[in-house]
Design an enzyme around this catalytic site. Structure first.
Site, PDB file in Angstrom:
ATOM      1  N   ASP A   1      33.229  37.251  40.036  1.00  0.00           N
ATOM      2  CA  ASP A   1      33.843  37.641  41.316  1.00  0.00           C
ATOM      3  C   ASP A   1      33.542  36.640  42.430  1.00  0.00           C
ATOM      4  O   ASP A   1      33.287  37.024  43.583  1.00  0.00           O
ATOM      5  CB  ASP A   1      33.360  39.051  41.732  1.00  0.00           C
ATOM      6  CG  ASP A   1      33.753  40.115  40.709  1.00  0.00           C
ATOM      7  OD1 ASP A   1      34.856  40.008  40.135  1.00  0.00           O
ATOM      8  OD2 ASP A   1      32.964  41.043  40.476  1.00  0.00           O
TER       9      ASP A   1
ATOM     10  N   GLY B   1      45.375  51.666  35.316  1.00  0.00           N
ATOM     11  CA  GLY B   1      46.554  50.860  35.612  1.00  0.00           C
ATOM     12  C   GLY B   1      47.332  51.269  36.849  1.00  0.00           C
ATOM     13  O   GLY B   1      48.543  51.039  36.923  1.00  0.00           O
TER      14      GLY B   1
ATOM     15  N   ASN C   1      42.447  37.943  40.735  1.00  0.00           N
ATOM     16  CA  ASN C   1      41.741  39.207  40.488  1.00  0.00           C
ATOM     17  C   ASN C   1      41.723  40.038  41.762  1.00  0.00           C
ATOM     18  O   ASN C   1      41.729  39.489  42.865  1.00  0.00           O
ATOM     19  CB  ASN C   1      40.298  38.924  40.050  1.00  0.00           C
ATOM     20  CG  ASN C   1      39.564  40.194  39.666  1.00  0.00           C
ATOM     21  OD1 ASN C   1      40.132  41.090  39.028  1.00  0.00           O
ATOM     22  ND2 ASN C   1      38.298  40.303  40.044  1.00  0.00           N
TER      23      ASN C   1
ATOM     24  N   HIS D   1      39.406  43.040  43.607  1.00  0.00           N
ATOM     25  CA  HIS D   1      38.060  43.620  43.508  1.00  0.00           C
ATOM     26  C   HIS D   1      37.870  44.625  44.649  1.00  0.00           C
ATOM     27  O   HIS D   1      38.217  44.318  45.795  1.00  0.00           O
ATOM     28  CB  HIS D   1      37.013  42.507  43.568  1.00  0.00           C
ATOM     29  CG  HIS D   1      35.623  42.996  43.311  1.00  0.00           C
ATOM     30  ND1 HIS D   1      35.145  43.257  42.048  1.00  0.00           N
ATOM     31  CD2 HIS D   1      34.612  43.298  44.168  1.00  0.00           C
ATOM     32  CE1 HIS D   1      33.898  43.690  42.135  1.00  0.00           C
ATOM     33  NE2 HIS D   1      33.540  43.725  43.413  1.00  0.00           N
TER      34      HIS D   1
ATOM     35  N   GLU E   1      44.468  48.254  47.965  1.00  0.00           N
ATOM     36  CA  GLU E   1      44.732  47.325  46.848  1.00  0.00           C
ATOM     37  C   GLU E   1      46.219  47.288  46.542  1.00  0.00           C
ATOM     38  O   GLU E   1      46.800  46.222  46.326  1.00  0.00           O
ATOM     39  CB  GLU E   1      43.992  47.780  45.573  1.00  0.00           C
ATOM     40  CG  GLU E   1      42.496  47.663  45.624  1.00  0.00           C
ATOM     41  CD  GLU E   1      41.830  48.017  44.295  1.00  0.00           C
ATOM     42  OE1 GLU E   1      42.456  48.681  43.447  1.00  0.00           O
ATOM     43  OE2 GLU E   1      40.668  47.608  44.114  1.00  0.00           O
TER      44      GLU E   1
ATOM     45  N   GLN F   1      41.820  51.902  46.893  1.00  0.00           N
ATOM     46  CA  GLN F   1      42.984  51.607  46.035  1.00  0.00           C
ATOM     47  C   GLN F   1      44.299  51.651  46.808  1.00  0.00           C
ATOM     48  O   GLN F   1      45.218  50.891  46.497  1.00  0.00           O
ATOM     49  CB  GLN F   1      42.999  52.552  44.842  1.00  0.00           C
ATOM     50  CG  GLN F   1      41.906  52.175  43.848  1.00  0.00           C
ATOM     51  CD  GLN F   1      42.258  52.510  42.424  1.00  0.00           C
ATOM     52  OE1 GLN F   1      42.683  53.626  42.139  1.00  0.00           O
ATOM     53  NE2 GLN F   1      42.083  51.570  41.526  1.00  0.00           N
TER      54      GLN F   1
END
Ligand code: GAR
Length: 200
Positions: A145, A11, A107, A109, A174, A171
């Site tokens: 995806d 998370g 989403n 990815h 992201e 990340q």
């Protein structure tokens, strides 16, 4: 705008959405519920710490995946969420759910789609030997995806990378891109033309 965030794991993306959207009252975005398909997902702890309602909905408790999806849908409606945000949620939806929330499921990815879709994208990236990878935020459609791409950020692959190091650098990107895209969505800035998404 109320959103539902769906998680399966640690998370870190959820945490960014809590910090940058939910707890920033100027964002106009409220995480109404966090739904996990795993009881032990650390994301649930992050949600509870922020005072956000949580719900665990596990595939094994349902006769089939249509009923699992329907239970998720029930909670999305119950919390009046207008947008479904997948943040490391590792289950695929059946077509009726996707149709019901067409262009309302996002989403994130950890590759530059359409390269390396699926469940082990960072390992697949390293195995293939590409020199540039990145992050994709996209709408969810019926396939894996494969929905319309909203935004991407490139990340170089280094010779010294292993899966953990590369994923950590992806990340970081992201965590910048996902809140931004959710803000664009809430501000009505995303226009979908076939497979193309235009940011107005
Ligand atoms: C993220 O890197 C996300 O891109 C990936 O799972 C991770 C979840 O991390 N999602 C997928 O691979 C979806 N196909 P988090 O739980 O720390 O946010």
């Amino acid at each position: 705008m109320k959103i539902a965030v769906l998680v399966s794991g640690s998370g870190t993306n959820l945490q960014t959405l809590i910090n940058r959207l939910h707890e920033d009252k100027t964002s106009g975005i409220d995480i109404a519920v966090v739904i996990s398909d795993r009881r032990k997902a650390y994301a649930l702890t992050r949600a509870k710490r922020a005072g956000i309602p949580t719900q665990v909905i596990r595939t094994q408790d349902f006769e089939n995946r249509i009923k699992f999806d329907a239970e998720i849908s029930k909670h999305i409606e119950r919390y009046a969420a207008e947008l479904v945000v997948l943040a490391g949620f590792m289950k695929l939806f059946q077509p009726p759910f996707v149709r019901k929330y067409r262009n309302r499921i996002l989403n994130v990815h950890p590759t530059l789609l359409p390269a390396f879709p699926g469940a082990h994208p960072v390992a697949d990236t390293l195995r293939y030997g590409v020199k540039v990878t990145g992050v994709t935020v996209h709408f969810v459609d019926e396939d894996i995806d494969s929905g319309p791409i909203i935004a991407q950020t490139a990340v170089p692959v280094l010779d010294t990378d292993d899966e953990e190091r590369l994923h950590a650098r992806i990340q970081i990107e992201e965590h910048k891109l996902y809140p931004q895209v959710i803000k664009w969505y809430a501000q009505g800035k995303l226009k979908i033309e076939g497979r193309k998404v235009i940011v107005k």
